[in-house]
Design an enzyme around this catalytic site. Structure first.
Site, PDB file in Angstrom:
ATOM      1  N   GLU A 127      33.501 -25.058  -7.378  1.00 38.11           N
ATOM      2  CA  GLU A 127      34.570 -25.444  -6.568  1.00 38.11           C
ATOM      3  C   GLU A 127      34.618 -26.634  -6.704  1.00 38.11           C
ATOM      4  O   GLU A 127      35.877 -27.456  -6.625  1.00 38.11           O
ATOM      5  CB  GLU A 127      34.654 -24.743  -5.220  1.00 38.11           C
ATOM      6  CG  GLU A 127      34.818 -23.357  -5.317  1.00 38.11           C
ATOM      7  CD  GLU A 127      35.437 -22.556  -4.093  1.00 38.11           C
ATOM      8  OE1 GLU A 127      35.633 -23.173  -3.083  1.00 38.11           O
ATOM      9  OE2 GLU A 127      35.726 -21.495  -3.990  1.00 38.11           O
ATOM     10  N   CYS A 152      29.604 -12.714 -10.486  1.00 35.59           N
ATOM     11  CA  CYS A 152      30.457 -13.314  -9.576  1.00 35.59           C
ATOM     12  C   CYS A 152      31.634 -14.222 -10.177  1.00 35.59           C
ATOM     13  O   CYS A 152      31.538 -14.748 -11.453  1.00 35.59           O
ATOM     14  CB  CYS A 152      29.773 -14.484  -8.778  1.00 35.59           C
ATOM     15  SG  CYS A 152      30.506 -15.537  -7.641  1.00 35.59           S
ATOM     16  N   CYS A 206      36.846  -9.622  -7.096  1.00 39.43           N
ATOM     17  CA  CYS A 206      35.761 -10.108  -6.538  1.00 39.43           C
ATOM     18  C   CYS A 206      34.609  -9.204  -6.571  1.00 39.43           C
ATOM     19  O   CYS A 206      34.749  -8.024  -6.455  1.00 39.43           O
ATOM     20  CB  CYS A 206      36.193 -10.257  -5.001  1.00 39.43           C
ATOM     21  SG  CYS A 206      34.787 -10.714  -4.034  1.00 39.43           S
ATOM     22  N   ASP A 254      40.926 -11.639  -4.854  1.00 40.66           N
ATOM     23  CA  ASP A 254      39.685 -12.015  -4.616  1.00 40.66           C
ATOM     24  C   ASP A 254      39.525 -12.663  -3.376  1.00 40.66           C
ATOM     25  O   ASP A 254      40.492 -12.679  -2.544  1.00 40.66           O
ATOM     26  CB  ASP A 254      39.432 -12.970  -5.898  1.00 40.66           C
ATOM     27  CG  ASP A 254      38.105 -13.824  -5.767  1.00 40.66           C
ATOM     28  OD1 ASP A 254      37.099 -12.916  -5.609  1.00 40.66           O
ATOM     29  OD2 ASP A 254      37.905 -14.909  -5.766  1.00 40.66           O
ATOM     30  N   SER A 255      38.290 -12.936  -2.810  1.00 42.15           N
ATOM     31  CA  SER A 255      38.032 -13.513  -1.711  1.00 42.15           C
ATOM     32  C   SER A 255      38.632 -15.145  -1.602  1.00 42.15           C
ATOM     33  O   SER A 255      38.927 -15.545  -0.724  1.00 42.15           O
ATOM     34  CB  SER A 255      36.583 -13.607  -1.412  1.00 42.15           C
ATOM     35  OG  SER A 255      35.911 -14.326  -2.464  1.00 42.15           O
ATOM     36  N   HIS A 306      32.954 -16.987  -9.830  1.00 37.52           N
ATOM     37  CA  HIS A 306      32.725 -18.420 -10.008  1.00 37.52           C
ATOM     38  C   HIS A 306      31.948 -18.594 -11.298  1.00 37.52           C
ATOM     39  O   HIS A 306      32.120 -19.772 -11.891  1.00 37.52           O
ATOM     40  CB  HIS A 306      32.420 -19.006  -8.753  1.00 37.52           C
ATOM     41  CG  HIS A 306      33.196 -19.275  -7.506  1.00 37.52           C
ATOM     42  ND1 HIS A 306      33.701 -18.117  -6.954  1.00 37.52           N
ATOM     43  CD2 HIS A 306      34.071 -20.396  -7.009  1.00 37.52           C
ATOM     44  CE1 HIS A 306      34.473 -18.361  -6.238  1.00 37.52           C
ATOM     45  NE2 HIS A 306      34.759 -19.936  -6.237  1.00 37.52           N
TER      46      HIS A 306
HETATM   47  N1  DGL Z   1      34.577 -13.814  -5.186  1.00 37.04           N
HETATM   48  C1  DGL Z   1      33.095 -13.685  -4.857  1.00 37.04           C
HETATM   49  C2  DGL Z   1      32.348 -12.774  -5.935  1.00 37.04           C
HETATM   50  O1  DGL Z   1      32.966 -12.622  -7.179  1.00 37.04           O
HETATM   51  C3  DGL Z   1      32.544 -15.179  -4.941  1.00 37.04           C
HETATM   52  C4  DGL Z   1      32.629 -16.112  -3.791  1.00 37.04           C
HETATM   53  C5  DGL Z   1      32.722 -15.402  -2.321  1.00 37.04           C
HETATM   54  O2  DGL Z   1      31.617 -15.467  -1.843  1.00 37.04           O
HETATM   55  O3  DGL Z   1      33.538 -14.880  -1.729  1.00 37.04           O
HETATM   56  O4  DGL Z   1      31.499 -12.306  -5.509  1.00 37.04           O
END
Ligand code: DGL
Length: 267
Positions: free
Chosen positions: A151, A183, A72, A9-10, A185
């Site tokens: 977060e 997403c 992600c 993931d990011s 989050h």
């Molecule tokens: N992990 C990203 C997503 O699911 C969200 C956070 C980011 O913008 O990196 O799109």
């Protein structure tokens, strides 16, 4: 030798996906990589997200993973074709599983999709859903402020509800009966999102959808030993550990930082 499932993931949000996979597959070894040095991916261009995703995937491939899960949504939306050129192992993004579950959930074929700017701009969910059901109507909205709220752990504060209402009210005018949380989050804001959209709208959690999808790929075996967990980040392991504890409800073990330059480009 056992091979792990690799998840990237990011940053920390993909732990919602890790958590669903861990619950569904207690005997599998899991390796998670969070690109905390370069998060967020949501506002970045598709080319940049593809570059980062390829590097993340190479790092996990070098560790010998047997399946690659792109937790992600933003990476899943734009980078899967490039990742598939790197390897023959199965690569699973969140878009296909989330789209399938959305279609099996909706009754009126009016589906809302929320995600980062990158995910919404790519129209990846729209294309995936329409490819299966051309009559489906998709209504999308980018909700960039949901990520910092999650977060900060502010999902239960009044400000979270105001922001959710602000983003989702226009979507609700389209009488959607299903809303894809596109997403990593957003599952953390599930309760407040459900409160705002009401019980007539079913939320589709892409983290759960991907765990269901993995069932088809993971062969049942008699191995009863508990799977191992290894976490890597590219920066800021203390912050990652703090937010991770909030998401997982327990402290993280086995967390390491990897340098972009020492280990990522070993071919
Ligand atoms: N992990 C990203 C997503 O699911 C969200 C956070 C980011 O913008 O990196 O799109």
């Amino acid at each position: 030798m056992r091979h792990a499932i690799g998840i990237f993931d990011s940053g920390v949000g993909g732990l919602t996906v890790y958590k669903s996979i861990r619950e569904a597959f207690p005997h599998e070894d899991l390796i998670y990589f969070g690109d905390t040095a370069r998060v967020p991916y949501g506002p970045k261009s598709a080319d940049t997200i593809i570059d980062y995703s390829v590097q993340n995937a190479r790092f996990l491939l070098q560790l010998g993973v047997k399946i690659l899960v792109v937790a992600c949504n933003t990476s899943s939306a734009v980078a899967i074709p490039s990742l598939k050129r790197l390897t023959n192992i199965p690569i699973i993004g969140v878009i296909e599983p989330g789209s399938k579950v959305a279609l099996s959930t909706t009754k009126n074929k009016k589906i809302g999709v929320i995600g980062t700017e990158g995910t919404v701009k790519s129209q990846a969910y729209l294309k995936a859903i329409k490819a299966r059901e051309p009559e489906a109507e998709i209504f999308s909205a980018a909700c960039p402020l949901f990520v910092p709220i999650a977060e900060e752990g502010w999902q239960d504060k009044p400000i979270a509800e105001s922001i959710v209402r602000e983003y989702l009210s226009p979507l609700m005018e389209n009488e959607i009966d299903t809303l894809v949380l596109g997403c990593t989050h957003y599952p953390l804001l599930k309760d407040v999102i459900q409160k705002v959209v009401g019980e007539s709208v079913t939320l589709v959690d892409s983290a759960d959808a991907i765990a269901l999808y993995l069932n088809n790929l993971i062969e049942a075996n008699d191995d009863t030993s508990i799977g191992t967990d290894t976490f890597y980040v590219s920066d800021n392991e203390e912050k990652f550990a703090t937010i991770a504890e909030n998401i997982l409800g327990k402290p993280l073990e086995n967390l390491k930082r990897v340098s972009l330059f020492e280990s990522w480009f070993i071919e």
